[in-house]
Design a protein around this motif. Structure first.
Motif, PDB file in Angstrom:
ATOM      1  N   ARG A  46      13.744 -49.323   3.464  1.00 11.22           N
ATOM      2  CA  ARG A  46      13.901 -49.910   2.132  1.00 11.22           C
ATOM      3  C   ARG A  46      15.264 -49.577   1.542  1.00 11.22           C
ATOM      4  N   LYS A  47      15.731 -48.364   1.760  1.00  9.91           N
ATOM      5  CA  LYS A  47      17.033 -47.972   1.217  1.00  9.91           C
ATOM      6  C   LYS A  47      18.154 -48.763   1.883  1.00  9.91           C
ATOM      7  N   LEU A  48      18.117 -48.851   3.208  1.00  9.00           N
ATOM      8  CA  LEU A  48      19.163 -49.590   3.912  1.00  9.00           C
ATOM      9  C   LEU A  48      19.139 -51.071   3.527  1.00  9.00           C
ATOM     10  N   HIS A  49      17.948 -51.601   3.375  1.00  9.45           N
ATOM     11  CA  HIS A  49      17.832 -53.009   2.986  1.00  9.45           C
ATOM     12  C   HIS A  49      18.379 -53.223   1.578  1.00  9.45           C
ATOM     13  N   ALA A  50      18.088 -52.290   0.660  1.00 11.11           N
ATOM     14  CA  ALA A  50      18.605 -52.398  -0.704  1.00 11.11           C
ATOM     15  C   ALA A  50      20.116 -52.226  -0.749  1.00 11.11           C
ATOM     16  N   ASP A  51      20.665 -51.448   0.209  1.00 10.99           N
ATOM     17  CA  ASP A  51      22.114 -51.231   0.281  1.00 10.99           C
ATOM     18  C   ASP A  51      22.820 -52.339   1.051  1.00 10.99           C
ATOM     19  N   HIS A  52      22.099 -53.436   1.354  1.00  9.24           N
ATOM     20  CA  HIS A  52      22.657 -54.604   2.038  1.00  9.24           C
ATOM     21  C   HIS A  52      23.199 -54.247   3.422  1.00  9.24           C
ATOM     22  N   HIS A  53      22.380 -53.579   4.185  1.00  6.07           N
ATOM     23  CA  HIS A  53      22.726 -53.309   5.575  1.00  6.07           C
ATOM     24  C   HIS A  53      22.952 -54.648   6.290  1.00  6.07           C
ATOM     25  N   PRO A  54      23.878 -54.698   7.234  1.00  8.18           N
ATOM     26  CA  PRO A  54      24.133 -55.964   7.948  1.00  8.18           C
ATOM     27  C   PRO A  54      22.877 -56.609   8.516  1.00  8.18           C
ATOM     28  N   ALA A  55      21.889 -55.796   8.884  1.00  2.00           N
ATOM     29  CA  ALA A  55      20.667 -56.362   9.451  1.00  2.00           C
ATOM     30  C   ALA A  55      19.886 -57.157   8.416  1.00  2.00           C
ATOM     31  N   SER A  56      20.064 -56.827   7.133  1.00  2.00           N
ATOM     32  CA  SER A  56      19.272 -57.503   6.103  1.00  2.00           C
ATOM     33  C   SER A  56      19.702 -58.942   5.889  1.00  2.00           C
ATOM     34  N   THR A  57      20.904 -59.284   6.334  1.00  6.22           N
ATOM     35  CA  THR A  57      21.401 -60.661   6.178  1.00  6.22           C
ATOM     36  C   THR A  57      21.600 -61.353   7.509  1.00  6.22           C
TER      37      THR A  57
END
Length: 388
Positions: A46-57
């Protein structure tokens, strides 16, 4: 391995394979996972996704850094976590698109665990208050339990409302400490003696004290007889009380005896009916709190009980405590807190979304490839399911 543990592994594996699944799991929190390592992994995702990790896009393939960065972030909070464990979770996920269903299973387990834990705390607080002659600890714990039930209902997507179970569970009897039992019995007998000696004192307690508030059922029946005589405006003394008990069959069935009634009427000393009534009321509050806690715990330990039914049955099990609490507040000149009324427009949109998110059917898609396993030539795998 338990089904709940497999569900935790599956939902984590689904998000490791497809981080976009986090957008369907907004109602699931890290604390809903039972194992600390699973809590840390989901919090890291959740933290990495909220921090816009490259995987989230990522639109096609998920970068391999998603797994390694998740493990690195989670390792800051738990020890012994390795990348191989993450790949084990990926292998445990049958189908990434089923993540909301796996998450629902995790939330179900969390609801049962949370309700059980808070019911145990309520029972412990009631026992402690009984020994100390207090009620505030039990009432605070009951408020916490109610708030937890309301919060869990919103997460589950249901409207919290008391509903009686079809087959009510009967918790075991609450066994009070001997010192508590002796003191309560003495207060009850003194109160009855005062009321029999000074009938006008009934006006001080009749508005908020009930026969069920007496720990000794025989004392409760004596109070019922006193209340009946008071209600009819008839004289109250040892003879009229004995006659009323006989008319109610209490002498025939052995609930009372003429000797016991005589001891109650003749053993009175100086005292205030209101003060003794408050002592009886106080023990009734803690006793009812303990009984309600045992009933809620029995419901929560039934794994076959669906979360919505568990929450509503648990709220129903707290209803007797609410009734006793209201009379306790009345005896002390305070008003009981008013529970929030249901919204006339139905459940909030977020609550509806939570329920729909868990149950929305999704088109079937081929299962994701597992790292380390090459797909067979006859199997077509979409590129979005692999790591690059």
């Amino acid at each position: 391995m338990s089904p709940l543990l497999e569900a935790e592994q599956a939902v984590l594996g689904a998000v490791l394979l497809n981080p976009g699944q986090l957008r369907q799991l907004g109602w699931l929190a890290p604390e809903h996972f039972h194992r600390p390592v699973h809590q840390a992994l989901f919090a890291a995702m959740r933290k990495l996704h909220a921090d816009h990790h490259p995987a989230s896009t990522a639109e096609n393939s998920v970068p391999l850094s998603w797994v390694t960065d998740t493990v690195e972030e989670a390792s800051r909070h738990v020890r012994g976590l390795t990348t191989s464990h993450a790949h084990t979770l990926i292998s445990a996920c049958p189908h990434p698109d089923h993540a909301p269903v796996y998450g629902r299973m995790v939330l179900e387990g969390a609801i049962h665990r949370s309700v059980t834990a808070h019911a145990i705390r309520l029972h412990q607080a009631a026992r402690a208050d009984a020994l100390q002659g207090e009620v505030e600890g039990a009432l605070r714990s009951a408020d916490v339990l109610r708030n937890v039930l309301n919060d869990l209902a919103r997460r589950w997507g249901t409207e919290p409302r008391p509903v009686a179970p079809g087959t009510p569970s009967v918790p075991g009897p609450v066994t009070p400490p001997p010192s508590w039992t002796n003191q309560v019995a003495e207060d009850e007998q003194l109160l009855l003696g005062v009321l029999a000696e000074r009938p006008k004192a009934m006006d001080e307690v009749v508005g908020w004290l009930r026969p069920a508030d007496f720990a000794d059922p025989a004392h409760g029946e004596v109070y019922r007889c006193l209340g009946a005589l008071h209600h009819r405006g008839e004289p109250i003394d040892r003879i009229t009380l004995l006659w009323e008990a006989q008319q109610r069959g209490l002498l025939a069935d052995g609930t009372l005896s003429s000797g016991r009634l005589a001891a109650i009427c003749d053993g009175v000393g100086p005292g205030s009916a209101e003060w003794f009534g408050e002592q009886v009321m106080r023990s009734s509050v803690t006793r009812t709190a303990a009984t309600s806690a045992r009933a809620v715990q029995a419901l929560a330990e039934n794994e076959a009980l669906a979360p919505g039914r568990l929450i509503n049955h648990a709220l129903h099990a707290l209803a007797p405590l609410d009734e006793v609490r209201a009379r306790w507040q009345s005896a002390n000149g305070r008003s009981a807190p008013t529970p929030p009324a249901p919204s006339p427009n139905g459940p909030p949109p977020a609550q509806v979304h939570a329920a729909r998110t868990r149950s929305t059917s999704r088109p079937a898609s081929p299962p994701a490839p597992r790292p380390g396993f090459a797909p067979s030539p006859a199997t077509v795998r979409p590129p979005s399911r692999g790591h690059s």
